[in-house]
Scaffold this motif. Structure first.
Motif, PDB file in Angstrom:
ATOM      1  N   THR A 190       0.813  -1.221   0.000  1.00  0.00           N
ATOM      2  CA  THR A 190       0.000   0.000   0.000  1.00  0.00           C
ATOM      3  C   THR A 190       0.843   1.266   0.000  1.00  0.00           C
ATOM      4  N   ALA A 191       2.158   1.109  -0.032  1.00  0.00           N
ATOM      5  CA  ALA A 191       3.029   2.283  -0.069  1.00  0.00           C
ATOM      6  C   ALA A 191       2.892   2.984  -1.421  1.00  0.00           C
ATOM      7  N   GLU A 192       3.338   4.222  -1.489  1.00  0.00           N
ATOM      8  CA  GLU A 192       3.264   4.976  -2.740  1.00  0.00           C
ATOM      9  C   GLU A 192       3.988   4.224  -3.844  1.00  0.00           C
ATOM     10  N   GLY A 193       3.310   4.031  -4.961  1.00  0.00           N
ATOM     11  CA  GLY A 193       3.892   3.273  -6.062  1.00  0.00           C
ATOM     12  C   GLY A 193       3.747   1.770  -5.910  1.00  0.00           C
ATOM     13  N   GLY A 194       2.990   1.332  -4.882  1.00  0.00           N
ATOM     14  CA  GLY A 194       2.829  -0.085  -4.624  1.00  0.00           C
ATOM     15  C   GLY A 194       1.701  -0.707  -5.435  1.00  0.00           C
ATOM     16  N   ASP A 195       1.179  -1.808  -4.921  1.00  0.00           N
ATOM     17  CA  ASP A 195       0.166  -2.563  -5.662  1.00  0.00           C
ATOM     18  C   ASP A 195      -1.144  -1.804  -5.820  1.00  0.00           C
ATOM     19  N   VAL A 196      -1.523  -1.072  -4.791  1.00  0.00           N
ATOM     20  CA  VAL A 196      -2.761  -0.299  -4.839  1.00  0.00           C
ATOM     21  C   VAL A 196      -2.463   1.138  -4.423  1.00  0.00           C
ATOM     22  N   THR A 197      -3.287   2.051  -4.901  1.00  0.00           N
ATOM     23  CA  THR A 197      -3.205   3.444  -4.478  1.00  0.00           C
ATOM     24  C   THR A 197      -4.246   3.669  -3.387  1.00  0.00           C
ATOM     25  N   VAL A 198      -3.812   4.213  -2.267  1.00  0.00           N
ATOM     26  CA  VAL A 198      -4.714   4.445  -1.140  1.00  0.00           C
ATOM     27  C   VAL A 198      -5.125   5.913  -1.129  1.00  0.00           C
ATOM     28  N   LEU A 199      -6.433   6.135  -1.199  1.00  0.00           N
ATOM     29  CA  LEU A 199      -6.979   7.494  -1.139  1.00  0.00           C
ATOM     30  C   LEU A 199      -7.555   7.735   0.247  1.00  0.00           C
ATOM     31  N   GLN A 200      -7.121   8.812   0.893  1.00  0.00           N
ATOM     32  CA  GLN A 200      -7.748   9.215   2.155  1.00  0.00           C
ATOM     33  C   GLN A 200      -9.075   9.871   1.806  1.00  0.00           C
ATOM     34  N   GLN A 201     -10.144   9.087   1.937  1.00  0.00           N
ATOM     35  CA  GLN A 201     -11.435   9.538   1.440  1.00  0.00           C
ATOM     36  C   GLN A 201     -12.200  10.354   2.470  1.00  0.00           C
ATOM     37  N   SER A 202     -13.179  11.082   1.974  1.00  0.00           N
ATOM     38  CA  SER A 202     -14.086  11.827   2.842  1.00  0.00           C
ATOM     39  C   SER A 202     -15.082  10.863   3.474  1.00  0.00           C
ATOM     40  N   PHE A 203     -15.826  11.359   4.468  1.00  0.00           N
ATOM     41  CA  PHE A 203     -16.760  10.511   5.192  1.00  0.00           C
ATOM     42  C   PHE A 203     -18.131  10.497   4.502  1.00  0.00           C
ATOM     43  N   ASP A 204     -18.116  10.140   3.211  1.00  0.00           N
ATOM     44  CA  ASP A 204     -19.333  10.028   2.420  1.00  0.00           C
ATOM     45  C   ASP A 204     -18.999   9.192   1.190  1.00  0.00           C
ATOM     46  N   ILE A 205     -19.914   9.121   0.217  1.00  0.00           N
ATOM     47  CA  ILE A 205     -19.685   8.285  -0.961  1.00  0.00           C
ATOM     48  C   ILE A 205     -19.243   9.106  -2.174  1.00  0.00           C
ATOM     49  N   GLN A 206     -18.951  10.382  -1.973  1.00  0.00           N
ATOM     50  CA  GLN A 206     -18.579  11.240  -3.097  1.00  0.00           C
ATOM     51  C   GLN A 206     -17.339  10.759  -3.856  1.00  0.00           C
ATOM     52  N   PRO A 207     -16.312  10.222  -3.197  1.00  0.00           N
ATOM     53  CA  PRO A 207     -15.150   9.742  -3.962  1.00  0.00           C
ATOM     54  C   PRO A 207     -15.514   8.677  -4.997  1.00  0.00           C
ATOM     55  N   MET A 208     -16.540   7.864  -4.715  1.00  0.00           N
ATOM     56  CA  MET A 208     -16.993   6.861  -5.683  1.00  0.00           C
ATOM     57  C   MET A 208     -17.811   7.523  -6.787  1.00  0.00           C
ATOM     58  N   ILE A 209     -18.722   8.390  -6.412  1.00  0.00           N
ATOM     59  CA  ILE A 209     -19.578   9.043  -7.396  1.00  0.00           C
ATOM     60  C   ILE A 209     -18.760   9.915  -8.346  1.00  0.00           C
ATOM     61  N   GLN A 210     -17.746  10.588  -7.810  1.00  0.00           N
ATOM     62  CA  GLN A 210     -16.931  11.489  -8.621  1.00  0.00           C
ATOM     63  C   GLN A 210     -15.771  10.787  -9.317  1.00  0.00           C
ATOM     64  N   GLY A 211     -15.639   9.481  -9.089  1.00  0.00           N
ATOM     65  CA  GLY A 211     -14.594   8.719  -9.770  1.00  0.00           C
ATOM     66  C   GLY A 211     -13.205   8.910  -9.210  1.00  0.00           C
ATOM     67  N   GLN A 212     -13.111   9.426  -8.002  1.00  0.00           N
ATOM     68  CA  GLN A 212     -11.796   9.607  -7.390  1.00  0.00           C
ATOM     69  C   GLN A 212     -11.205   8.285  -6.913  1.00  0.00           C
ATOM     70  N   ALA A 213     -12.059   7.317  -6.618  1.00  0.00           N
ATOM     71  CA  ALA A 213     -11.615   6.007  -6.142  1.00  0.00           C
ATOM     72  C   ALA A 213     -12.428   4.929  -6.840  1.00  0.00           C
TER      73      ALA A 213
END
Length: 323
Positions: A152-175
């Protein structure tokens, strides 16, 4: 006779004053804002269960800028609601938190991924962005990733997004995938038109990756005071009465939560949904800590180096044994 009546009146006033002062004052710091995740405590206060137990309880709401561990360490609370990962991590850093009760027996944490992302199993995670909350809420996620062997480190297998406390990151395509609680953000996803037909759902409990959430914690040194332990015991007993009442009367409980929210942000339909989902996680008849789940939580935290040593004194049964 007049002097006798005056004397009796004075005595009555003194007795009334003594009785009024008898209630033990405790402040409960919630992990998040006023919502039905904490219905048992809010209902116990509103229905008088705490006052019947000679307790004067202040319930302090939390929020994105409130860390319960810091609040209690600074003397701002007597009891906090916290996830065990955050509590044990804080304990290792010098905040001597002790779990005194565990009403939540199961995790409400899930990760959801829209089907258009192509993610249908854990094997599909590499190369994708996964959203997770921080401030102590990230520990179950990182323990899961560690179990899968994903970097999970930068440049690793997955990118970890510190998301907001709602579903907007999914709706907006950020994650590609986001973290949700069964009793909160998943309900928001349902309202937005998502569901089992167009989501891949990873339920931490179903996967055996659940870590303990929403336990009750106090500072270790306060447990040396028998009077404080007695107050904690009465608090837990009254709280469980609140939980039992809330789960048996979901409509009333939801309305009590809405009425207790000073911000006006709590919406009745969502709070009613939340009570229903929380009822699947809470055992209103047994606040004792389940040792098997505790040991699994500790192992996951150790494996991820969230804590570096087996915790000693991180829980006590003195309160629940006294119920």
């Amino acid at each position: 006779m007049k002097k006798l009546l005056l004397g009796l009146t004075a005595s009555a006033l003194l007795l009334t004053a003594a009785s009024a002062q008898a209630a033990d004052q405790l402040t409960l710091q919630l992990k998040w804002v006023t919502q039905a995740q904490f219905a048992g405590y809010i209902v116990a206060k509103e229905k008088g269960f705490y006052s019947d137990a000679d307790l004067d309880i202040t319930i302090a709401p939390g929020g994105p800028n409130v860390a319960p561990e810091q609040v209690i360490a600074g003397g701002g609370a007597d009891i906090i609601v916290d996830w065990m990962g955050g509590a044990l991590a804080a304990r290792e850093k010098g905040v001597a938190l002790v779990n005194i009760a565990q009403p939540f027996k199961r995790s409400g944490l899930m990760m959801i991924c829209p089907t258009e992302t192509g993610i249908t199993s854990e094997a599909d995670f590499p190369g994708h962005t996964l959203g997770v909350w921080f401030f102590g809420n990230e520990y179950p996620f990182f323990a899961w990733m560690n179990k899968l062997g994903l970097d999970t480190a930068e440049g690793g297998d997955v990118t970890v997004l510190q998301q907001s406390f709602d579903i907007q990151p999914m709706i907006q395509g950020q994650a590609d995938c986001i973290s949700v609680m069964t009793y909160n953000e998943y309900g928001q996803a349902l309202d937005a038109g998502y569901g089992p037909d167009n989501l891949t759902i990873f339920n931490y409990t179903d996967m055996g990756n659940d870590l303990l959430e929403d336990g009750l914690y106090v500072m270790e040194d306060t447990l040396e005071d028998p009077a404080k332990v007695d107050a904690y015991t009465r608090f837990v007993k009254a709280s469980m009465m609140g939980w039992e009442y809330a789960l048996e009367n979901p409509e009333e409980a939801a309305q009590i939560v809405v009425d207790s929210d000073d911000t006006g942000g709590a919406e009745l339909a969502h709070q009613l949904y939340m009570v229903g989902e929380v009822s699947k996680l809470v055992d209103a008849t047994d606040p004792a800590l389940d040792m098997a789940t505790y040991e699994r939580t500790v192992k996951a935290l150790l494996d991820q180096s969230i804590i570096t040593a087996e915790p000693e004194g991180g829980f006590t049964t003195v309160v629940t044994d006294g119920l």
